[in-house]
Design a protein around this motif. Structure first.
Motif, mmCIF file in Angstrom:
data_model
loop_
_atom_site.group_PDB
_atom_site.id
_atom_site.type_symbol
_atom_site.label_atom_id
_atom_site.label_comp_id
_atom_site.label_asym_id
_atom_site.label_seq_id
_atom_site.Cartn_x
_atom_site.Cartn_y
_atom_site.Cartn_z
ATOM 1 N N ARG B 16 0.833 -1.206 0.000
ATOM 2 C CA ARG B 16 0.000 0.000 0.000
ATOM 3 C C ARG B 16 0.866 1.254 0.000
ATOM 4 N NH1 ARG B 16 -5.182 -1.181 2.474
ATOM 5 N NH2 ARG B 16 -5.302 -3.373 3.035
ATOM 6 N N ALA B 17 0.213 2.348 -0.312
ATOM 7 C CA ALA B 17 0.895 3.641 -0.242
ATOM 8 C C ALA B 17 0.642 4.235 1.138
ATOM 9 C CB ALA B 17 0.367 4.570 -1.329
ATOM 10 N N VAL B 18 1.710 4.463 1.887
ATOM 11 C CA VAL B 18 1.581 5.132 3.185
ATOM 12 C C VAL B 18 1.284 6.603 2.953
ATOM 13 C CG1 VAL B 18 2.769 5.705 5.335
ATOM 14 C CG2 VAL B 18 3.158 3.493 4.263
ATOM 15 N N HIS B 19 2.029 7.213 2.063
ATOM 16 C CA HIS B 19 1.674 8.550 1.593
ATOM 17 C C HIS B 19 2.198 8.720 0.171
ATOM 18 C CE1 HIS B 19 5.803 10.097 2.518
ATOM 19 N NE2 HIS B 19 5.524 10.884 1.486
ATOM 20 N N GLY B 20 1.510 9.549 -0.574
ATOM 21 C CA GLY B 20 1.892 9.759 -1.965
ATOM 22 C C GLY B 20 1.750 8.475 -2.763
ATOM 23 N N GLY B 21 1.937 8.585 -4.048
ATOM 24 C CA GLY B 21 1.899 7.397 -4.885
ATOM 25 C C GLY B 21 0.505 6.817 -5.030
ATOM 26 N N THR B 22 0.384 5.886 -5.913
ATOM 27 C CA THR B 22 -0.878 5.203 -6.150
ATOM 28 C C THR B 22 -0.585 3.715 -6.228
ATOM 29 O OG1 THR B 22 -0.551 5.291 -8.535
ATOM 30 C CG2 THR B 22 -1.745 7.131 -7.521
ATOM 31 N N TYR B 23 -1.640 2.948 -6.362
ATOM 32 C CA TYR B 23 -1.402 1.523 -6.516
ATOM 33 C C TYR B 23 -0.714 1.234 -7.852
ATOM 34 C CZ TYR B 23 -1.815 -3.456 -6.062
ATOM 35 O OH TYR B 23 -1.500 -4.784 -5.963
ATOM 36 N N GLY B 24 -0.911 2.120 -8.805
ATOM 37 C CA GLY B 24 -0.176 1.976 -10.067
ATOM 38 C C GLY B 24 1.323 2.033 -9.834
ATOM 39 N N LEU B 25 1.736 2.894 -8.925
ATOM 40 C CA LEU B 25 3.158 2.973 -8.586
ATOM 41 C C LEU B 25 3.608 1.691 -7.865
ATOM 42 C CD1 LEU B 25 5.708 4.741 -8.575
ATOM 43 C CD2 LEU B 25 4.945 5.669 -6.383
ATOM 44 N N VAL B 26 2.719 1.174 -7.000
ATOM 45 C CA VAL B 26 3.031 -0.090 -6.320
ATOM 46 C C VAL B 26 3.253 -1.192 -7.354
ATOM 47 C CG1 VAL B 26 2.131 -1.880 -4.798
ATOM 48 C CG2 VAL B 26 1.761 0.524 -4.237
ATOM 49 N N GLU B 27 2.339 -1.292 -8.296
ATOM 50 C CA GLU B 27 2.471 -2.318 -9.331
ATOM 51 C C GLU B 27 3.755 -2.112 -10.133
ATOM 52 O OE1 GLU B 27 -0.911 -2.598 -11.829
ATOM 53 O OE2 GLU B 27 -2.315 -2.676 -10.179
ATOM 54 N N HIS B 28 4.067 -0.855 -10.371
ATOM 55 C CA HIS B 28 5.247 -0.559 -11.177
ATOM 56 C C HIS B 28 6.536 -0.972 -10.456
ATOM 57 C CE1 HIS B 28 7.217 1.532 -14.481
ATOM 58 N NE2 HIS B 28 8.068 2.016 -13.601
ATOM 59 N N LEU B 29 6.551 -0.795 -9.166
ATOM 60 C CA LEU B 29 7.771 -1.106 -8.413
ATOM 61 C C LEU B 29 7.822 -2.561 -7.949
ATOM 62 C CD1 LEU B 29 8.337 2.121 -6.267
ATOM 63 C CD2 LEU B 29 9.363 1.478 -8.442
ATOM 64 N N GLU B 30 6.729 -3.269 -8.114
ATOM 65 C CA GLU B 30 6.681 -4.670 -7.656
ATOM 66 C C GLU B 30 7.836 -5.510 -8.182
ATOM 67 O OE1 GLU B 30 5.655 -7.114 -5.353
ATOM 68 O OE2 GLU B 30 3.590 -6.674 -5.875
#
Lengths: 449, 467
Positions: B16-30
């Motif tokens: 999850r994003a604690v602050h900033g970012g989106t789940y799209g960013l999470v997927e991108h960094l996975e």
């Protein structure tokens, strides 16, 4: 056309991920790195597994072995021997997804599709591990470790599958396909094909909707389909947080039900909740008081069973005869009829009791000596008392689950099909899962009914 | 709408994003976060510079694998940093401290604001010793460049490679250190792996025979980072074959050699399990002395003259009045003679200008095993001529790690000059540093300097052949 397609491609079920029919045989084995490199270059595989094509394939665990027996992805097939000589391995012709044999209709008695969904860290993986791991580890289960029923899991899979199943590695893929084969009495073969969906997709984070994949998976094949929500018992204190997660899953399934437009699909899809982490419930005096008030006839043994220590296998030994008395019905009726509002601690205690009752059955089954000797299966159908006991446990679990959710201000499951939902209570004891395989009972029983 | 935004992603029942970012960013960094090492040595992670979900964006992050005992789940990860426009992180290495520290919302926001304003960060990271040899490897390899790290203390190699490596910093992408290889569709410029490797013969040859890279590193060590980047420029734009020629060619006569004096600092090592490493140059010692001297010398000279005048005036007056024989008798009992010699000894120890310049240049003698071995050999000779050094110090000097050798050499100096040590102490981490500091204190040093400049300069000079 359909007939011709079936002739050309013996496995004509659509791929659950992309929906296309057609497969190609995989030959040759590759190691972890090679396969991941090949898959990263395969845009359709990436897209259909929910990965970004611009980044790549997530890496396996840091200390994973670079195994060299993973099914290759090349198309057309490269020359080489088969993987294990016994089974053939196929990938989807369109998206190259490796389809375990259980995803292929074949000469089987029945096929069952299972979709596992639930929030992250709710026990999906643990449950799947219990189902897919070798039955030697299934001491506290009802079906497996039996001469009557054998299970075989498909061992060749995409990257991560080994680590997901055997090490509890967090699944970095949106969809994981597993397969297990049940062989009963050496002639009745049931294919269990499962799709594990990443938890983030049900907690409002991921934009992608898994509904199409779920419907495609459950609707295909001739057998039944099971829609399993894995929900975690988190204790009264955390019930509201867990409930929030559950609402998202519930809404996902509400939408799914609406999309089940075909009567055939509606009829064949069953819904159930795998209620996990029941081992974390603790016995309370409130539970004892509730039992003494509402089930006075069996309060004595129930309270003693509930009070057993943290390692109940040994302390439960004096109560194994309780299983034979068909006495759980009184508790089930009391839960159905009483209007008492069960507060958190009382409910917690009753859930702890339920977990011990399940362990008690396992103990009884392992010690049972019948007319034909030691019990061949830990669960016997139809006229057997074990069947009634297990069914009563499931009914009690359903009541407790519903009350647990109501106490947390949630009304799930709900709607006109609420009665269709089953609840399979699970927990872990001594590093082994307890009754994680109840769904297999239902799957096999479903073929018989 | 700011172009740069900070973010913090963490596993909490799912990534999850604690602050900033989106789940799209999470997927991108996975793909970058999944499978990162979580063992005690490497669990702090490393830097990541990579393109964002949108092609016009770039991500600068610090990313780490979360140990399973923290979240009851294998494969979880945590990342924090800034997402901004592509090419906008050319100076990211100057924010090393802010990036590598534990994530705090305010600091990450400040980091994003600094990029927004186009500011440079407060300091470059410490320069690991292996930089020159690694650069020689990179400039003779092909993309993607593989950087193998042995310990977390070598993480600072990554920003320096990004700055001085074959690809311009703003165009480079760099991955976190990991054991399993990344399988990416967009290959990283610098693929960072964890490897237990030592210098190969080829690497030793490379570094020993690349005066250009040695000079570039020396420039950066002196603090002339811009000059180092300028010197790298022709290398980056050269074709492969030409690049090798340039790397291994002798320096042109017109090019000024690297300064003979250097000031080294001991950089605290973040990871307690790794050995401390003597690292980057901040400012040339000679420059520092010159700058300091220019400001204070006239005042000091004036003060010394006044003091001398005040002290010697009565004697001079007495001598004027007394016969010459008495003057000699007074001198033999005068403590001033001892004080003067002490001052001379101390200044000889810490002042490079008065020392004999050894055959090995003090610029780079510790950069290769060969020159290190020569220096150690000379230290051994000095040790044999110094019977007051205890055996433990001698053992450390001859057989210990490099830092232990340095510490032992300084301890030796303290013991030799115990009565009037100049207070040159190497503030090493760990037990070696504590021993040295204790030795300095026990020897009643008037003052204990905690900078390394004089200390290592003395080490360099003291290793010169005894005339």
């Amino acid at each position: 056309m359909s007939f011709l397609s079936s002739f050309l491609h013996p496995f004509s079920l659509p791929c659950p991920l992309c929906g296309k029919k057609g497969t190609y045989k995989v030959r040759g084995t590759v190691d972890y790195d090679t396969l991941a490199t090949q898959l990263a270059a395969h845009a359709k595989w990436m897209r259909n597994h929910g990965l970004s094509e611009t980044t790549g394939v997530p890496a396996p665990p840091d200390n994973a072995e670079n195994r060299d027996f993973l099914a290759a992805v090349q198309h057309p097939p490269v020359k080489g021997d088969g993987l294990d000589g016994d089974r053939e391995h196929y990938r989807c012709k369109n998206c190259a997804t490796l389809l375990p044999p259980e995803f292929m209709p074949a000469d089987v008695t029945d096929d069952v599709a299972i979709t596992v969904a639930g929030a992250a860290r709710h026990g999906k993986t643990s449950w799947l591990v219990a189902i897919l791991a070798p039955p030697d580890n299934a001491d506290y289960e009802i079906v497996r470790r039996s001469d009557d029923l054998q299970t075989f899991c498909y061992e060749f899979a995409e990257p991560y599958t080994f680590d997901v199943v055997k090490r509890g590695f967090r699944s970095p893929l949106f969809y994981q396909l597993f397969g297990t084969t049940l062989v009963r009495r050496k002639t009745e073969v049931t294919y269990i094909r499962t799709v594990d969906i990443k938890g983030e997709m049900f907690v409002g984070l991921a934009k992608k909707s898994p509904n199409e994949v779920i419907l495609r998976h459950l609707g295909s094949g001739s057998g039944s389909g099971w829609l399993l929500v894995v929900d975690q018992f988190a204790g009264a204190a955390q019930a509201s947080e867990g409930g929030a997660t559950l609402r998202n899953i519930a809404s996902a399934y509400e939408g799914l039900s609406v999309q089940m437009t075909e009567e055939h699909t509606r009829r064949k899809v069953r819904k159930a909740i795998v209620w996990t982490f029941l081992d974390e419930a603790t016995w309370t005096p409130g539970a004892a008081a509730w039992i003494e008030k509402n089930t006075p006839a069996i309060a004595g043994p129930l309270v003693k069973i509930g009070q057993t220590a943290q390692q109940p296998i040994a302390t439960l030994q004096p109560f194994v005869e309780f299983v034979d008395g068909n006495q759980l019905e009184a508790l089930r009726v009391a839960l159905e009829t009483t209007s008492d509002i069960l507060d958190g601690p009382t409910l917690d205690g009753l859930i702890a009791l339920l977990f011990r009752l399940q362990l008690l059955y396992t103990l009884r089954a392992s010690n049972f000596i019948g007319p034909q000797g030691r019990l061949q299966t830990k669960f016997q159908y139809l006229m057997d008392q074990g069947f009634a006991y297990v069914e009563d446990c499931q009914m009690i679990a359903r009541q407790l689950y519903a009350r647990d959710r109501r106490s947390a201000m949630h009304d799930y499951p709900r709607g006109e099909n609420a009665d269709d939902w089953r609840v399979f209570p699970c927990g872990r004891f001594d590093e082994r899962s307890v009754w994680a395989d109840q769904i297999l009972i239902e799957a096999v029983a479903g073929a018989r009914r | 709408m700011p172009k740069y935004e900070s973010f913090h992603l963490r596993y909490d029942g799912g990534q999850r994003a604690v602050h900033g970012g989106t789940y799209g960013l999470v997927e991108h960094l996975e793909p970058f976060g999944s499978g990162l090492p979580t063992d005690a040595v490497w669990r702090n992670g490393g830097p990541l510079l990579v393109g964002g979900p949108n092609k016009t964006q770039q991500i600068l992050a610090w990313i780490r694998g979360i140990p399973a005992e923290e979240v009851k789940r294998e494969g979880a990860w945590q990342a924090w940093g800034v997402i901004g426009p592509t090419g906008g992180f050319g100076s990211w290495m100057t924010f090393w401290d802010a990036l590598s520290a534990a994530p705090e919302r305010e600091r990450l926001d400040a980091l994003a604001s600094a990029f927004e304003r186009g500011d440079d960060g407060p300091a470059y990271p410490p320069m690991p010793q292996r930089l020159a040899s690694l650069l020689a490897d990179l400039y003779t390899a092909e993309v993607p460049y593989r950087i193998a790290l042995r310990t977390p203390s070598e993480l600072a190699l990554l920003p320096w490679c990004c700055l001085l490596g074959p690809v311009e910093a703003q165009d480079a992408t760099i991955g976190p250190p990991r054991r399993m290889r990344l399988n990416l569709n967009v290959p990283m410029t610098y693929d960072v792996s964890i490897a237990d490797t030592s210098l190969t013969d080829q690497q030793r040859t490379n570094i020993a025979s690349s005066p250009l890279l040695l000079d570039i590193v020396a420039r950066a060590q002196r603090g002339d980072v811009d000059g180092a980047v300028d010197a790298v420029w022709p290398l980056r734009n050269a074709k492969a074959a030409d690049r090798r020629k340039r790397i291994f060619a002798p320096l042109p006569a017109s090019q000024p050699p690297a300064a003979k004096e250097r000031a080294l600092v001991q950089t605290p090592v973040a990871d307690e399990t790794s050995e401390p490493v003597i690292e980057a140059t901040i400012e040339p010692f000679a420059d520092r002395v010159q700058r300091w001297g220019a400001a204070w010398t006239p005042i000091l000279v004036a003060m010394i003259l006044l003091l001398q005048l005040a002290e010697f005036a009565p004697r001079i007056l007495r001598r004027i009045a007394a016969p010459p024989a008495n003057i000699a008798a007074t001198d033999t009992t005068d403590s001033m003679a001892t004080d003067t010699s002490a001052t001379d000894t101390t200044s000889a120890a810490i002042t490079p200008a008065t020392a004999t310049v050894p055959a090995i240049s003090c610029n780079n003698w510790w950069t290769t095993p060969e020159t290190q071995a020569q220096v150690i050999d000379r230290l051994r000779q000095r040790l044999q001529a110094t019977p007051v050094v205890p055996q433990s110090t001698a053992a450390a000097l001859l057989a210990g790690t490099w830092n232990e050798r340095v510490a032992a050499a300084l301890a030796m100096q303290l013991q030799v000059n115990e009565s009037r040590c100049a207070g040159i102490v190497l503030p090493l981490d760990g037990s070696a540093g504590q021993r040295t500091m204790a030795a300095a204190r026990s020897s009643n040093c008037a003052s204990v300097r905690t900078d390394l400049s004089g200390a290592l300069q003395w080490l360099c000079e003291s290793s010169a052949p005894q005339s």
